[in-house]
Design an enzyme around this catalytic site. Structure first.
Site, PDB file in Angstrom:
ATOM      1  N   ASP A  54       0.891  -1.158   0.000  1.00 53.21           N
ATOM      2  CA  ASP A  54       0.000   0.000   0.000  1.00 53.21           C
ATOM      3  C   ASP A  54       0.930   1.208   0.000  1.00 53.21           C
ATOM      4  OD1 ASP A  54      -1.516   2.246   0.779  1.00 53.21           O
ATOM      5  OD2 ASP A  54      -2.940   0.996   1.861  1.00 53.21           O
ATOM      6  N   ASN A  77       2.606   3.201 -10.701  1.00 54.92           N
ATOM      7  CA  ASN A  77       1.305   3.183 -11.377  1.00 54.92           C
ATOM      8  C   ASN A  77       0.121   3.356 -10.423  1.00 54.92           C
ATOM      9  OD1 ASN A  77      -0.764   2.140 -13.527  1.00 54.92           O
ATOM     10  ND2 ASN A  77      -0.982   0.759 -11.768  1.00 54.92           N
ATOM     11  N   ARG A 110      11.254   8.019  -3.488  1.00 55.12           N
ATOM     12  CA  ARG A 110      12.341   8.228  -2.521  1.00 55.12           C
ATOM     13  C   ARG A 110      12.949   6.909  -2.063  1.00 55.12           C
ATOM     14  NH1 ARG A 110      11.067  12.339   2.374  1.00 55.12           N
ATOM     15  NH2 ARG A 110      11.244  14.258   1.197  1.00 55.12           N
ATOM     16  N   TYR A 142      -7.673  15.687  -8.357  1.00 54.88           N
ATOM     17  CA  TYR A 142      -6.963  14.649  -9.123  1.00 54.88           C
ATOM     18  C   TYR A 142      -5.863  15.311  -9.943  1.00 54.88           C
ATOM     19  CZ  TYR A 142      -6.120  10.847 -12.454  1.00 54.88           C
ATOM     20  OH  TYR A 142      -5.519   9.881 -13.225  1.00 54.88           O
ATOM     21  N   LYS A 146      -1.710  14.679  -9.536  1.00 59.32           N
ATOM     22  CA  LYS A 146      -0.918  14.087 -10.623  1.00 59.32           C
ATOM     23  C   LYS A 146       0.156  15.046 -11.136  1.00 59.32           C
ATOM     24  CE  LYS A 146      -2.611   9.930 -11.178  1.00 59.32           C
ATOM     25  NZ  LYS A 146      -1.734   8.737 -11.146  1.00 59.32           N
TER      26      LYS A 146
HETATM   27  N1  LIG Z   1      -7.559   4.884 -16.798  1.00 60.42           N
HETATM   28  C1  LIG Z   1      -7.204   6.051 -17.340  1.00 60.42           C
HETATM   29  O1  LIG Z   1      -7.835   6.556 -18.300  1.00 60.42           O
HETATM   30  C2  LIG Z   1      -6.009   6.801 -16.805  1.00 60.42           C
HETATM   31  C3  LIG Z   1      -5.598   7.968 -17.450  1.00 60.42           C
HETATM   32  C4  LIG Z   1      -4.480   8.652 -16.972  1.00 60.42           C
HETATM   33  C5  LIG Z   1      -3.800   8.175 -15.865  1.00 60.42           C
HETATM   34  N2  LIG Z   1      -4.236   7.052 -15.252  1.00 60.42           N
HETATM   35  C6  LIG Z   1      -3.493   6.580 -14.090  1.00 60.42           C
HETATM   36  O2  LIG Z   1      -3.015   5.277 -14.381  1.00 60.42           O
HETATM   37  C7  LIG Z   1      -2.932   4.536 -13.177  1.00 60.42           C
HETATM   38  C8  LIG Z   1      -3.717   3.238 -13.327  1.00 60.42           C
HETATM   39  O3  LIG Z   1      -5.054   3.566 -13.675  1.00 60.42           O
HETATM   40  P1  LIG Z   1      -6.154   2.427 -13.907  1.00 60.42           P
HETATM   41  O4  LIG Z   1      -7.148   2.992 -14.835  1.00 60.42           O
HETATM   42  O5  LIG Z   1      -5.506   1.131 -14.218  1.00 60.42           O
HETATM   43  O6  LIG Z   1      -6.813   2.384 -12.437  1.00 60.42           O
HETATM   44  P2  LIG Z   1      -7.536   1.162 -11.673  1.00 60.42           P
HETATM   45  O7  LIG Z   1      -8.020   0.142 -12.619  1.00 60.42           O
HETATM   46  O8  LIG Z   1      -8.496   1.820 -10.739  1.00 60.42           O
HETATM   47  O9  LIG Z   1      -6.330   0.520 -10.831  1.00 60.42           O
HETATM   48  C9  LIG Z   1      -5.734   1.269  -9.817  1.00 60.42           C
HETATM   49  C10 LIG Z   1      -4.652   0.409  -9.188  1.00 60.42           C
HETATM   50  O10 LIG Z   1      -4.042   1.190  -8.147  1.00 60.42           O
HETATM   51  C11 LIG Z   1      -4.093   0.415  -6.961  1.00 60.42           C
HETATM   52  N3  LIG Z   1      -4.128   1.235  -5.753  1.00 60.42           N
HETATM   53  C12 LIG Z   1      -5.074   2.107  -5.347  1.00 60.42           C
HETATM   54  N4  LIG Z   1      -4.738   2.646  -4.164  1.00 60.42           N
HETATM   55  C13 LIG Z   1      -3.550   2.088  -3.818  1.00 60.42           C
HETATM   56  C14 LIG Z   1      -2.684   2.217  -2.702  1.00 60.42           C
HETATM   57  N5  LIG Z   1      -2.966   3.033  -1.662  1.00 60.42           N
HETATM   58  N6  LIG Z   1      -1.539   1.487  -2.681  1.00 60.42           N
HETATM   59  C15 LIG Z   1      -1.235   0.649  -3.707  1.00 60.42           C
HETATM   60  N7  LIG Z   1      -2.017   0.457  -4.767  1.00 60.42           N
HETATM   61  C16 LIG Z   1      -3.160   1.182  -4.823  1.00 60.42           C
HETATM   62  C17 LIG Z   1      -5.341  -0.433  -7.092  1.00 60.42           C
HETATM   63  O11 LIG Z   1      -5.291  -1.509  -6.174  1.00 60.42           O
HETATM   64  P3  LIG Z   1      -6.645  -2.170  -5.539  1.00 60.42           P
HETATM   65  O12 LIG Z   1      -7.064  -3.255  -6.479  1.00 60.42           O
HETATM   66  O13 LIG Z   1      -6.178  -2.679  -4.211  1.00 60.42           O
HETATM   67  O14 LIG Z   1      -7.657  -1.063  -5.408  1.00 60.42           O
HETATM   68  C18 LIG Z   1      -5.201  -0.860  -8.553  1.00 60.42           C
HETATM   69  O15 LIG Z   1      -4.262  -1.887  -8.682  1.00 60.42           O
HETATM   70  C19 LIG Z   1      -3.444   5.440 -12.065  1.00 60.42           C
HETATM   71  O16 LIG Z   1      -2.351   6.098 -11.445  1.00 60.42           O
HETATM   72  C20 LIG Z   1      -4.302   6.440 -12.810  1.00 60.42           C
HETATM   73  O17 LIG Z   1      -4.432   7.667 -12.111  1.00 60.42           O
HETATM   74  C21 LIG Z   1      -5.305   6.360 -15.684  1.00 60.42           C
END
Ligand SMILES: NC(=O)c1ccc[n+]([C@@H]2O[C@H](COP(=O)([O-])OP(=O)(O)OC[C@H]3O[C@@H](n4cnc5c(N)ncnc54)[C@H](OP(=O)(O)O)[C@@H]3O)[C@@H](O)[C@H]2O)c1
Length: 151
Positions: A54, A77, A110, A142, A146
């Protein structure tokens, strides 16, 4: 960034884009890919090495940096979206976004800086968002969470 033969860590690797990053690293020849996940049992790909992580838990971040001290590529990520709009909604979601996206990413960066340095510099990839470049009244926290860069 040389992926062939590398050792990598992906945070939030149990699903979504993180899982795709981890699988792509293996497909491109990484020798080992650590899959950080809050619940490591949700990492089901047998080619990945699950680690409990986490990113908001400083002890877990430190423990993972000790356990994965052979890493040369870190993909930050893990992230969430769930904050309020500019004029309505609770600040709780905004605080959570900052904890995970901003401080969590910073903490992992870090913790792994000396590990990457020990491997000749390596690569640190922060999964940010185009939302951080444009004013957006629907996602103000958000976008702020970011806006994290190593440069
Ligand atoms: N999807 C998009 O269009 C998009 C666009 C730009 C940027 N992003 C960025 O890309 C990344 C992945 O996005 P996604 O769409 O794949 O999101 P997602 O499907 O919601 O997956 C998020 C991941 O982050 C994990 N997570 C959440 N809180 C956490 C914590 N405190 N410690 C460790 N892991 C944690 C989740 O784990 P759990 O399963 O335990 O919740 C999951 O594995 C994110 O940083 C998001 O902001 C996404």
């Amino acid at each position: 960034m040389e992926i062939q033969g590398s050792v990598a860590l992906v945070t939030g690797a149990n699903r979504g884009i993180g899982k795709a990053f981890a699988q792509a690293l293996l497909a491109h020849g990484a020798a080992k890919v650590y899959a950080g996940a809050r619940e490591p049992e949700t990492v089901r790909d047998p080619g990945l090495v699950p680690l409990r992580l986490d990113v908001t838990d400083e002890e877990q971040v430190a423990a993972v940096a000790r356990a994965a001290d052979d890493v040369g590529i870190v993909v930050n990520n893990a992230g969430i979206a769930g904050g309020p709009s500019l004029l309505e909604g609770s600040f709780d979601g905004a605080r959570r976004e900052m904890e995970v996206n901003y401080f969590g990413t910073w903490a992992v960066s870090r913790a792994f800086a000396p590990v990457l340095a020990a491997h000749g510099g390596g690569a640190l990839v922060n999964m940010l968002s185009v939302a951080s470049w444009v004013a957006n009244r629907r996602l103000p926290s958000y976008a702020a969470s970011k806006s994290l860069s190593g440069r």
